[in-house]
Design an enzyme around this catalytic site. Structure first.
Site, PDB file in Angstrom:
ATOM      1  N   VAL A   1       0.826  -1.213   0.000  1.00  0.00           N
ATOM      2  CA  VAL A   1       0.000   0.000   0.000  1.00  0.00           C
ATOM      3  C   VAL A   1       0.863   1.267   0.000  1.00  0.00           C
ATOM      4  O   VAL A   1       0.379   2.346  -0.290  1.00  0.00           O
ATOM      5  CB  VAL A   1      -0.976   0.011   1.198  1.00  0.00           C
ATOM      6  CG1 VAL A   1      -1.849  -1.253   1.179  1.00  0.00           C
ATOM      7  CG2 VAL A   1      -0.257   0.117   2.543  1.00  0.00           C
ATOM      8  N   LYS A   2       2.132   1.143   0.352  1.00  0.00           N
ATOM      9  CA  LYS A   2       3.051   2.294   0.390  1.00  0.00           C
ATOM     10  C   LYS A   2       2.404   3.536   0.996  1.00  0.00           C
ATOM     11  O   LYS A   2       2.552   4.634   0.478  1.00  0.00           O
ATOM     12  CB  LYS A   2       3.615   2.575  -1.006  1.00  0.00           C
ATOM     13  CG  LYS A   2       4.512   1.444  -1.530  1.00  0.00           C
ATOM     14  CD  LYS A   2       5.263   1.851  -2.792  1.00  0.00           C
ATOM     15  CE  LYS A   2       6.160   0.735  -3.319  1.00  0.00           C
ATOM     16  NZ  LYS A   2       5.447  -0.462  -3.794  1.00  0.00           N
ATOM     17  N   ARG A   3       1.681   3.364   2.096  1.00  0.00           N
ATOM     18  CA  ARG A   3       1.100   4.508   2.777  1.00  0.00           C
ATOM     19  C   ARG A   3       2.166   5.184   3.632  1.00  0.00           C
ATOM     20  O   ARG A   3       3.249   4.609   3.877  1.00  0.00           O
ATOM     21  CB  ARG A   3      -0.081   4.066   3.658  1.00  0.00           C
ATOM     22  CG  ARG A   3      -1.238   3.371   2.928  1.00  0.00           C
ATOM     23  CD  ARG A   3      -1.806   4.183   1.796  1.00  0.00           C
ATOM     24  NE  ARG A   3      -3.095   3.678   1.314  1.00  0.00           N
ATOM     25  CZ  ARG A   3      -3.307   3.181   0.084  1.00  0.00           C
ATOM     26  NH1 ARG A   3      -2.340   3.099  -0.802  1.00  0.00           N
ATOM     27  NH2 ARG A   3      -4.524   2.786  -0.257  1.00  0.00           N
TER      28      ARG A   3
END
Lengths: 308, 308
Positions: free
Chosen positions: A104-106
């Site tokens: 998700v690379k949040r």
């Protein structure tokens, strides 16, 4: 959760994660046609096709691998129906006892990172009830905002026995633009790596931390340096196959115990049937082509590790 | 879209964006109770409360401001129902002719960034049909992965007349950990700023680029340097109010034309009724408290700009 990941790697003898990054162009026509016939050429139709495609692959490979990594962007692009297919994929993989790494690379600040962490790894409180909305086992996190962007994720991981893979050195061609810039004589990614190691000491498993790092397979020399710099950090290594890295490139990412890294391949596995080597499987055999691609990838990496 | 943003700033005389970052603790009890009575203490109940809370605020302030910035994490934490409330909020704000900046802080590589861009700013193809799933006007983007992480967003912006705000120097306390590190004698955020300027030249409006930058209000001296370094880049400036920055701190972020920046306040506006200054409005008057907070913030910033 890092212990489960390690245990499953040892059981399957495959330090491999299958990237479930479905694009419509990877999906066999029969699956697309069925979904469009039932749902129309709609976001719901796309989501159904994605889900059925995924299910075929998961059923074909789940016994060979420890983990999957669905890339949420490929679902989010189809809006709410796409995100429902993401959730369905996460749930189904967990039913199959696969470790799920939500790519998700949040990353944000303070209470905002805490909200992402609650939604993806922890629980969210609603009145007297609490829910685990997405409930992945690990997620990927972007470190650009510093400790107060990552710490809320670490806190939730500690509470719920979950883990992270923090971006350190990514596999893409222009990753060096900022990540490789020298700071006091050392590239930025090393400084980020040291921070990941520091965050990780706060949430250790037996030998490895629950807080891992993303290090691109396309940069094996950098992998070697980082491997020494972060001996207790598990590496998620993308870039094998379609992005150009081979088994021999991967040795640097592993420790002497044969552990310490898990290598991702996405289209190399899920769209194997579209490659010359597996074309004989045809569209109908797409999931068996994926199984063969996993077996070949496993053999390639094992051979490389054994020849060290 | 940057032209629309500028036109609306000039019409409202308010270089302000309201951050729609609803947390359940901000929502008046009557709204929560009604939502829980109808939907139970569920994710759907939380999402309904969030949406009704937002609608009250939007109805009360839409004529005063040019833009809103919903923070997707605050919706994503409630899973699919939360993301449906996000989409409903985006759509409703656009009906009210507000410019919508989706604070999504996405960023990945190549085809993955392209998928995020299609889902949030562009259109996604399904068979012979195409859809605009989230359809914000701008989104925020994380630059850690470099040009090939950001370029797919820029391409979609050009095709669909949309814009970006790329993180350069964020407002949080530990933003300096990586962003301030010196590279060839200059902090990393300046190098990132120069890249944003370069990406932005590829997609210019009349005077300002469609590709803006996020620069935290909490670092006014750095804002001053960046303002000179990036004269054609519009700044999205978070950190006013709850994070500590005041009107006088903001002058550095604007150009001499009185433009070039838009200042975000989130809880300072949406949870105004919980602050001492607006407590007299009570829970029932929460939306009118928000209106008064917008008026006060506008006056504070105008006064600061006029006193330069």
């Amino acid at each position: 959760m890092i212990e489960k990941l390690i245990q499953k790697i040892e059981e399957t003898k495959a330090p491999i994660v299958a990237g479930l990054d479905p694009m419509l162009k990877f999906i066999p026509k029969a699956i697309l046609q069925k979904a469009f016939a039932e749902q129309g050429e709609t976001l719901e139709g796309a989501a159904q096709a994605v889900w059925e495609f995924n299910k075929g692959i998961i059923d074909a490979i789940y016994d060979l691998i420890p983990a999957v990594k669905p890339q949420i962007a490929m679902y989010e692009q189809f809006g709410i129906p796409g995100l429902m297919a993401y959730k369905k994929t996460v749930d189904y993989c967990k039913e199959k006892d696969l470790v799920v790494i939500g790519d998700v690379k949040r990353g944000d600040i303070g209470s905002t990172s805490a909200a992402y962490a609650a939604g993806h790894l922890g629980r969210v409180q609603v009145g007297s009830q609490s829910y685990a909305p997405f409930d992945e086992d690990f997620v990927t996190v972007n470190p650009y905002l510093g400790t107060d962007g990552v710490k809320p994720f670490v806190d939730v991981c500690k509470e719920h026995n979950k883990g992270l893979f923090v971006l350190v050195k990514t596999s893409n061609p222009s990753s060096g633009e900022f990540q490789d810039r020298l700071v006091d004589g050392r590239p930025l990614y090393e400084w980020v790596g040291e921070k990941v190691d520091e965050w990780g000491r706060d949430h250790m498993g037996k030998k490895y931390s629950y807080i891992g790092a993303v290090i691109g397979a396309t940069y094996p020399e950098m992998g070697k340096t980082l491997r020494k710099l972060m001996p207790q950090t598990f590496f998620l290594v993308p870039g094998y196959g379609a992005q150009g890295a081979k088994g021999a490139d991967l040795v640097n990412f592993f420790n002497e115990d044969g552990l310490g890294a898990i290598v991702n391949s996405s289209r190399g596995i899920i769209a194997a049937y579209q490659q010359e080597a597996y074309a004989a499987y045809g569209e109908d055999g797409y999931s068996q082509a994926s199984r063969k691609a996993v077996e070949d990838m496993t053999a390639d990496i094992r051979q490389a590790l054994e020849s060290v």
